[in-house]
Enzyme design. Structure first.
Site, PDB file in Angstrom:
ATOM      1  N   VAL A  22       6.837 -86.037 -43.767  1.00  0.00           N
ATOM      2  CA  VAL A  22       7.624 -85.855 -44.735  1.00  0.00           C
ATOM      3  C   VAL A  22       8.344 -84.448 -44.817  1.00  0.00           C
ATOM      4  O   VAL A  22       9.596 -84.461 -45.274  1.00  0.00           O
ATOM      5  CB  VAL A  22       6.977 -86.014 -46.164  1.00  0.00           C
ATOM      6  N   ILE A  30      -6.885 -89.586 -39.819  1.00  0.00           N
ATOM      7  CA  ILE A  30      -7.794 -88.774 -40.082  1.00  0.00           C
ATOM      8  C   ILE A  30      -8.683 -89.252 -41.082  1.00  0.00           C
ATOM      9  O   ILE A  30      -9.975 -88.637 -41.128  1.00  0.00           O
ATOM     10  CB  ILE A  30      -6.823 -87.487 -40.711  1.00  0.00           C
ATOM     11  N   ASP A  33      -1.865 -87.425 -47.304  1.00  0.00           N
ATOM     12  CA  ASP A  33      -2.138 -86.938 -48.784  1.00  0.00           C
ATOM     13  C   ASP A  33      -2.553 -88.623 -49.414  1.00  0.00           C
ATOM     14  O   ASP A  33      -3.540 -88.765 -49.969  1.00  0.00           O
ATOM     15  CB  ASP A  33      -1.079 -86.464 -49.183  1.00  0.00           C
ATOM     16  N   THR A  65       4.638 -81.851 -40.232  1.00  0.00           N
ATOM     17  CA  THR A  65       5.466 -82.759 -39.427  1.00  0.00           C
ATOM     18  C   THR A  65       6.017 -84.215 -39.776  1.00  0.00           C
ATOM     19  O   THR A  65       6.636 -84.916 -38.883  1.00  0.00           O
ATOM     20  CB  THR A  65       4.849 -82.962 -38.040  1.00  0.00           C
TER      21      THR A  65
HETATM   22  N1  AR6 Z   1      -3.964 -89.649 -40.331  1.00  0.00           N
HETATM   23  C1  AR6 Z   1      -3.495 -88.648 -39.293  1.00  0.00           C
HETATM   24  N2  AR6 Z   1      -2.027 -88.494 -39.304  1.00  0.00           N
HETATM   25  C2  AR6 Z   1      -1.295 -88.942 -40.313  1.00  0.00           C
HETATM   26  C3  AR6 Z   1      -1.938 -90.058 -41.325  1.00  0.00           C
HETATM   27  C4  AR6 Z   1      -3.275 -90.562 -41.323  1.00  0.00           C
HETATM   28  N3  AR6 Z   1      -3.606 -91.091 -41.936  1.00  0.00           N
HETATM   29  N4  AR6 Z   1      -0.921 -90.666 -42.026  1.00  0.00           N
HETATM   30  C5  AR6 Z   1       0.251 -89.504 -41.567  1.00  0.00           C
HETATM   31  N5  AR6 Z   1      -0.157 -88.762 -40.871  1.00  0.00           N
HETATM   32  P1  AR6 Z   1       2.793 -85.948 -43.837  1.00  0.00           P
HETATM   33  P2  AR6 Z   1       3.729 -83.058 -44.189  1.00  0.00           P
HETATM   34  C6  AR6 Z   1       0.696 -88.204 -39.803  1.00  0.00           C
HETATM   35  O1  AR6 Z   1       4.262 -86.665 -44.066  1.00  0.00           O
HETATM   36  O2  AR6 Z   1       4.801 -83.111 -43.387  1.00  0.00           O
HETATM   37  C7  AR6 Z   1       2.957 -86.140 -48.820  1.00  0.00           C
HETATM   38  O3  AR6 Z   1       3.601 -86.715 -49.534  1.00  0.00           O
HETATM   39  C8  AR6 Z   1       2.287 -88.270 -39.970  1.00  0.00           C
HETATM   40  O4  AR6 Z   1       2.647 -88.993 -38.812  1.00  0.00           O
HETATM   41  O5  AR6 Z   1       1.527 -86.648 -44.095  1.00  0.00           O
HETATM   42  O6  AR6 Z   1       2.996 -81.923 -44.389  1.00  0.00           O
HETATM   43  C9  AR6 Z   1       2.404 -84.885 -49.556  1.00  0.00           C
HETATM   44  O7  AR6 Z   1       1.932 -84.991 -50.688  1.00  0.00           O
HETATM   45  C10 AR6 Z   1       2.783 -86.751 -39.473  1.00  0.00           C
HETATM   46  O8  AR6 Z   1       2.673 -86.481 -38.276  1.00  0.00           O
HETATM   47  O9  AR6 Z   1       2.733 -84.547 -44.241  1.00  0.00           O
HETATM   48  C11 AR6 Z   1       3.501 -83.903 -49.239  1.00  0.00           C
HETATM   49  O10 AR6 Z   1       4.456 -84.022 -50.515  1.00  0.00           O
HETATM   50  C12 AR6 Z   1       1.513 -85.884 -39.943  1.00  0.00           C
HETATM   51  O11 AR6 Z   1       0.340 -86.605 -40.419  1.00  0.00           O
HETATM   52  C13 AR6 Z   1       4.366 -84.053 -48.162  1.00  0.00           C
HETATM   53  O12 AR6 Z   1       4.021 -85.269 -47.836  1.00  0.00           O
HETATM   54  C14 AR6 Z   1       1.876 -85.207 -41.357  1.00  0.00           C
HETATM   55  O13 AR6 Z   1       2.820 -86.016 -42.457  1.00  0.00           O
HETATM   56  C15 AR6 Z   1       3.574 -83.389 -47.120  1.00  0.00           C
HETATM   57  O14 AR6 Z   1       4.450 -83.680 -45.964  1.00  0.00           O
END
Ligand code: AR6
Length: 169
Positions: free
Chosen positions: A125, A11, A34, A123
């Site tokens: 963390v 992203i 994030d 999806t």
């Molecule tokens: N681009 C697109 N998608 C991504 C990227 C990227 N660079 N990196 C990971 N994903 P998550 P959550 C995917 O964990 O579940 C953080 O610590 C990943 O594979 O980023 O909402 C925050 O600070 C997954 O499919 O977000 C919060 O504490 C999706 O993005 C917590 O994690 C979401 O994974 C939020 O957890």
């Protein structure tokens, strides 16, 4: 009506008006999307997040709500931070996950962002099952504000991309 696109990728590399960040209530960073957004956006992003915490969001960003900051050094102009719900098998938090999408699009309309990229919120963390998250996300963005012309879901891994594609039909 907004065009809905699904792409596989990172992203932080998207050249759209606004990137939605799968943040947490602290607004001060974390892992996953994030972490990547803060790393590549640079210190301007966290500086604005700290200012929000010192101002209107002293108790943090409530789950399901959304707020915009600069995108710093990213190609996008804004980051819209939203705090997704943590998956629970005993409590239905679907409305909060839908709120993340609707409120992010409402904020996009308010700031004048016509093109918006979303990750698969909750999806990673937060362990929300991808099939359920995809249904909720795609349904929630279907009635986007008129000023939003493009909604791009940026899915990091193949299985998430494939599941979103199947649900989108
Ligand atoms: N681009 C697109 N998608 C991504 C990227 C990227 N660079 N990196 C990971 N994903 P998550 P959550 C995917 O964990 O579940 C953080 O610590 C990943 O594979 O980023 O909402 C925050 O600070 C997954 O499919 O977000 C919060 O504490 C999706 O993005 C917590 O994690 C979401 O994974 C939020 O957890």
């Amino acid at each position: 009506m907004a065009k809905i696109e699904l792409v596989r990728g990172d992203i932080t590399e998207q050249a759209v008006d606004a990137l939605v960040n799968a943040a947490n209530s602290s607004l001060l960073g974390g892992g996953g999307v994030d972490g990547a957004i803060h790393r590549r956006g640079g210190p301007e992003v966290v500086a604005e997040c700290r200012a929000l915490r010192a101002g209107d969001y002293q108790r943090g960003l409530p789950t399901g709500q959304a707020v915009a900051t600069t995108a710093g050094r990213l190609a996008a102009r804004w980051v819209i931070h939203t705090a997704g719900p943590v998956w629970s098998s005993t409590e239905d938090k679907s409305a909060l996950l839908a709120d993340c999408h609707r409120n992010s699009l409402r904020v996009a309309a308010e700031i004048g962002a016509a093109t918006v990229a979303f990750p698969a919120i909750s999806t990673g963390v937060y362990h929300w099952p991808v099939e359920s998250a995809a249904r909720i996300a795609l349904d929630a963005v279907a009635d986007a504000p008129d000023s939003v012309s493009l909604i791009r879901f940026v899915l990091f891994d193949k299985s998430t991309y494939d599941i979103f594609s199947t649900i989108a039909g």
